[in-house]
Design an enzyme around this catalytic site. Structure first.
Site, short mmCIF file in Angstrom:
data_model
loop_
_atom_site.label_atom_id
_atom_site.label_comp_id
_atom_site.label_asym_id
_atom_site.label_seq_id
_atom_site.Cartn_x
_atom_site.Cartn_y
_atom_site.Cartn_z
N VAL A 18 10.99 44.72 105.37
CA VAL A 18 10.87 43.65 104.37
C VAL A 18 10.33 44.22 103.05
O VAL A 18 10.82 43.87 101.97
CB VAL A 18 9.97 42.50 104.89
CG1 VAL A 18 9.74 41.46 103.81
CG2 VAL A 18 10.61 41.85 106.13
N SER A 44 1.91 56.05 106.64
CA SER A 44 3.03 56.17 105.69
C SER A 44 2.56 56.57 104.29
O SER A 44 3.40 56.79 103.41
CB SER A 44 3.79 54.85 105.61
OG SER A 44 4.35 54.53 106.87
N CYS A 132 11.02 33.29 108.97
CA CYS A 132 12.42 33.41 108.53
C CYS A 132 13.30 32.26 109.02
O CYS A 132 14.05 31.66 108.25
CB CYS A 132 13.00 34.74 109.00
SG CYS A 132 12.64 35.12 110.73
N GLY A 163 14.94 40.99 112.48
CA GLY A 163 13.72 40.19 112.45
C GLY A 163 12.60 40.83 113.23
O GLY A 163 11.43 40.51 113.02
N HIS A 252 20.30 35.37 110.41
CA HIS A 252 20.03 34.40 111.48
C HIS A 252 21.02 33.23 111.34
O HIS A 252 21.24 32.72 110.24
CB HIS A 252 18.62 33.82 111.34
CG HIS A 252 17.51 34.76 111.68
ND1 HIS A 252 17.72 36.01 112.22
CD2 HIS A 252 16.16 34.62 111.57
CE1 HIS A 252 16.54 36.59 112.43
NE2 HIS A 252 15.58 35.78 112.03
N ASN A 325 17.98 37.01 107.15
CA ASN A 325 16.59 36.82 107.55
C ASN A 325 15.62 37.72 106.80
O ASN A 325 14.45 37.38 106.66
CB ASN A 325 16.44 37.04 109.06
CG ASN A 325 17.05 38.34 109.53
OD1 ASN A 325 18.25 38.56 109.33
ND2 ASN A 325 16.25 39.21 110.10
#
Lengths: 345, 345
Positions: A18, A44, A132, A163, A252, A325
């Site tokens: 996302v 990260s 979502c 998702g 979705h 989504n």
């Protein structure tokens, strides 16, 4: 937008599925950014990500990360939002939280701009981005709610593996290949990464998204039920949900039965949907046109079709609602909220 | 079964996906066969198929094929049944028809043995086998209908490609491979072989099975609505259906919302389902156990799980029903009917 105020913006969870879409949308939408801070877990940190031709080094998100940040978009999981958003709020940052951490908090507005944009101004530092599967449904139903009222919603979902994150996408693609080659498929992520039992998602339909509650509904289903009432601002709407993961990568789909409070004309319903902001009516059975996940992938809009009057309840109708989504269901809804905040200030 | 009467049996559509399963089941169930005649279109005539260690040559089905045949199982499409079943009936053959040709004919019983086995004896030569998605739903709901009555059913399906035949299976597997390899995927069968518009089924969800009616419902949805009332023998049951094809090979899944006519105890509901003939309750959320298409594939039973009381209507409940669409949804239901006929005679 000339002479527009520019904002110091942070993206928390910048390296996630996302977060990646949020950064892309901030660039594409030419969001008025003074400085963009990309934050992630320690693991990260150090990764370099491109933004408008520059390289930005991802930093570890800490309670001190938010000094001078005016808008932060969180999508690094509920625990990170719970741990860091209060520090950001203290630093004066407006937090748009894409996790479930604050969604049902009575102090926190839960916003789908097409439905309840007015709630944004009631925030006390945090604005929650809904789940979502909820976002696309309420966006599509809002014009019918405003015109006729809604008494009941029964939804069954066909949810994409994205998702559940990039790892779930990889698992589904890997399993598909294994099954096609006649090899053993070893599930190790879905249906729920943190739970012990795993099921094959390739060429299957798994009726579990998130953990089970005592009442037999999953957490995803309870989100759809509770968030819909909160976003619509109407606790009287009956909502039932069955949430199912299917082998789709992005997008979705939802089979939705809706009972309205008044008699309706089905052509007026279609016109209301077609004219609603952010909604595209794709509904031509004669030409076999209806929304498809593969068509919705990568698009910002929510697509609605198969709109038809119920045969047994004349005040009910059925429809098929599809959206990406990761976009309207997550990154785009969050960036939309950020755009409203930017315009207001 | 010693000294049992033996029957001359014909399988019409012997080389098709369902015909193949019928032959396998007649063998596995040791059906009392004197002679087995395998019939097909002229195109497949001459093919040799194995049955109990023998090779049987498939013959072209003609109006004259049924002399001396006592039981014929048809699964070669509605047009073949319409053309040939009347000739078979004239020859004294009892026809078990797996197509939609006679299902809604008021003279023809529409039978799911677990629901209305008594209707078999009312036949006038033809007994119709219901649509796959209907069979598993009514089989699962019958114990609840008998105990509490049912006022309303809202179903959304997750249907396997095998319901559209062997060509659709091949198309879905081919497309999946193409998509995984990053190649262009060219749909040429689904959603409906005889209609011009084609959609990708790999990694997608297609809300169309069969042609559209004027009312906006598809023929598959109308089958579920009309056949459910006929099989249950109760026109007062409100039924709404949304039928969706998903990338699964074998096994239809269904998300079903049911309103009962009386108050119920949810544990009693589960016990009724668990004890119903042909039904297996797989319902343990704590252990993440619920029916899955991949588990149901190849099995004769219908699997039910996710049984839970609705949160807004105390007389409603939700459940997840899965069965192999080629077996209980087609071949096995037909062979079950044949077994009842054999026992009665």
């Amino acid at each position: 937008m000339s002479n527009q105020k520019l904002f110091n913006v942070a993206v928390v969870g910048a390296t996630g599925a996302v977060g990646e879409q949020i950064i892309r949308l901030l660039e594409e939408r030419n969001f008025p950014i003074k400085e963009l801070k990309l934050l992630s877990s320690a693991r990260s940190a150090g990764v370099k990500l491109a933004f408008k031709g520059q390289e930005i080094t991802v930093q570890e998100a800490t309670p001190e990360s938010f000094q001078g940040v005016e808008i932060a978009l969180f999508s690094a999981g509920g625990d990170v939002s719970k741990a860091l958003a209060p520090h950001a709020v203290k630093a004066g940052t407006i937090c748009i939280d894409n996790t479930s951490a604050y969604r049902m908090d009575p102090e926190t507005p839960l916003v789908v701009p097409e439905v309840n944009v007015d709630k944004i101004n009631e925030h006390k530092g945090i604005i929650a981005n809904p789940n979502c599967s909820t976002i696309q449904m309420v966006a599509a139903l809002k014009p019918l709610y405003d015109r006729f009222g809604i008494s009941k919603i029964i939804v069954s979902t066909y949810q994409a593996v994205s998702g559940a994150g990039a790892k779930a996408i990889n698992e589904m693609l890997r399993q598909s290949k294994e099954v096609l080659e006649g090899r053993e498929s070893n599930p190790d992520i879905l249906p729920v990464g943190s739970l012990p039992v795993k099921h094959q998602i390739a060429f299957n339909a798994i009726p579990q998204i998130d953990k089970f509650h005592e009442n037999g509904f999953t957490n995803e289903e309870m989100k759809m039920i509770l968030e819909t009432k909160k976003i619509m601002g109407d606790e009287s709407i009956d909502v039932t949900a069955t949430c199912v993961r299917i082998p789709v990568v992005y997008g979705h789909s939802e089979s939705v039965y809706v009972e309205l409070k008044e008699d309706f004309d089905i052509e007026e319903v279609k016109t209301l949907i077609a004219n609603a902001p952010g909604i595209v009516l794709v509904d031509n059975p004669a030409e076999q046109q209806y929304p498809l996940a593969t068509d919705a992938a990568g698009k910002l809009e929510t697509f609605v079709g198969r709109v038809r009057r119920d045969l047994s309840n004349p005040r009910a109708l059925n429809m098929w609602i599809v959206s990406d989504n990761l976009l309207k269901g997550a990154a785009w809804n969050a960036v939309q909220i950020a755009e409203y905040i930017a315009i207001e200030q």
